[in-house]
Design an enzyme around this catalytic site. Structure first.
Site, short mmCIF file in Angstrom:
data_model
loop_
_atom_site.label_atom_id
_atom_site.label_comp_id
_atom_site.label_asym_id
_atom_site.label_seq_id
_atom_site.Cartn_x
_atom_site.Cartn_y
_atom_site.Cartn_z
N ASP A 1 -5.84 -3.33 -2.83
CA ASP A 1 -4.87 -3.11 -1.89
C ASP A 1 -4.27 -4.42 -1.17
O ASP A 1 -4.92 -5.25 -0.69
CB ASP A 1 -5.43 -2.31 -0.61
CG ASP A 1 -4.25 -1.64 -0.07
OD1 ASP A 1 -3.15 -2.23 0.10
OD2 ASP A 1 -4.45 -0.36 0.44
N SER B 1 0.93 -1.28 0.13
CA SER B 1 0.07 -0.07 -0.05
C SER B 1 0.92 1.26 -0.03
O SER B 1 1.74 1.34 -0.71
CB SER B 1 -1.06 -0.13 1.27
OG SER B 1 -1.94 0.91 0.87
#
Length: 375
Positions: free
Chosen positions: A201, A54
């Site tokens: 993600d 991320s």
């Protein structure tokens, strides 16, 4: 002279809290650059492998490409409000948000891609590895099969080259596509431009990517080479809830339509994966040390500013201040390095970082094992 350890940097996710991570690295590096008489250190070149999820994936790609951490801090400060133009609302604002969120998500994705392109240009996974010799592993989730996907440089012999043509910008878009907070990332397959993959993600399964870091390091390092893994978080929120027995029927609104569930997943992973990695490391038949720095608890005064999508100036200022305090504490530990093994690891790491040149200096790719072990 003992062989240099195989060094890995593992970077957690955390949205806008990446401001803290980048500031911390920049501040520690500035101290060592001054001691060595350099203008700046090439922090990425101190590592053989960098793993990031991320927001940690953005920082990982920037380090591998030789981008200064001060520029990454600037990216968060300057572009953060456009990347997260509308925060996930509390319960009173949930219904109106249903109708406008897709518009804001699309705008945020455009802003993030533009900001990343400014820093990372058109560099590809394979290109940055051939140019810099720094391996990357960036977790994401591929939506067509709901399977974990780790974008990897071609850093070991059995690499299929699947990810070689992906641009670093696209890799960052994929690993940061947090559900509810950001749009999913539609990325063209570089081997066939008519195909595309949709990613979300990597923090959904590896927000703390230390286990990924350990597995990749075991594949890459020579059989008798010591492994050192340095884990760096994003100043995570002190978490937990006291929930009464009669308050367990929490609906969509109180889960913020999934946003609080995503945050819960992130919170749970750091503790669990740190312990798992250390347990595994004791059984790999070689010296393998894992250190998380800094490891102090987050002060209560910082708690109001730790939202994943909090782009307020005062929130970013608070993260920068905390990062500099923690970096100064790290630097001061070197005075006790003779009796503190973790301090010795950290100090030796930054002392080994070369001067940052413009453009960043080349180096040979990390040595690949003749036959990677099965994991």
């Amino acid at each position: 002279m003992p062989e240099k350890p195989f060094r890995v940097l593992s970077l957690d996710g955390g949205g806008m809290r990446g401001t803290y991570t980048a500031t911390y690295l920049a501040t520690v590096a500035a101290t060592y650059a001054k001691r060595n008489g350099y203008e700046a250190l090439d922090v990425g070149a101190a590592f053989d492998l960098i793993v990031g999820t991320s927001t940690g994936g953005i920082i990982a790609c920037a380090l591998a490409a030789g981008v200064r951490m001060e520029e990454v801090v600037e990216l968060y400060r300057e572009h953060g409000p456009r990347i997260f133009p509308k925060r996930v609302p509390g319960l009173p604002g949930v219904i109106p948000d249903l109708f406008v969120r897709p518009f804001y998500l699309a705008a945020g994705s455009r802003a993030l891609r533009a900001a990343l392109t400014e820093k990372l240009k058109d560099q590809t996974i394979r290109g940055v590895y051939e140019e810099r010799g720094i391996a990357l592993a960036i977790p994401a989730v591929e939506m067509s099969e709901h399977k974990a996907w780790v974008f990897k440089t071609p850093h070991w012999r059995e690499s299929t080259g699947r990810d070689d043509g992906y641009k670093l910008v696209d890799v960052c878009m994929a690993t940061t596509a947090a559900p509810v907070f950001r749009s999913m990332a539609s990325i063209k397959d570089p081997r066939d431009g008519k195909l595309h993959h949709v990613f979300v993600d990597g923090g959904l399964w590896a927000n703390n990517p230390v286990v990924v870091s350990l597995i990749e390091a075991l594949d890459m390092a020579r059989p008798d080479q010591e492994i050192e893994i340095f884990c760096l978080g994003t100043c995570p929120t002190p978490a937990g809830e006291q929930i009464g027995a009669t308050y367990v029927n929490r609906g969509l609104g109180r889960w913020k339509f999934g946003a609080k569930a995503a945050e819960l997943s992130i919170d749970a992973q750091q503790f669990a994966y740190d312990h798992q990695a250390r347990k595994i490391a004791r059984h790999v038949g070689r010296s393998c040390r894992i250190v998380r720095f800094p490891s102090d608890k987050v002060p209560a005064t910082l708690v109001p500013y730790l939202g994943l999508d909090d782009t307020r100036t005062k929130a970013m200022d608070a993260l920068v201040r905390r990062a500099r305090i923690d970096a100064d504490m790290t630097n001061s530990k070197c005075s006790g390095r003779a009796t503190d093994p973790e301090a010795e690891m950290i100090c030796s790491l930054f002392e080994s970082a070369p001067r940052l040149t413009d453009p960043p200096a080349r180096r040979s790719p990390a040595m690949k094992p003749a036959a990677p072990p099965a994991i």
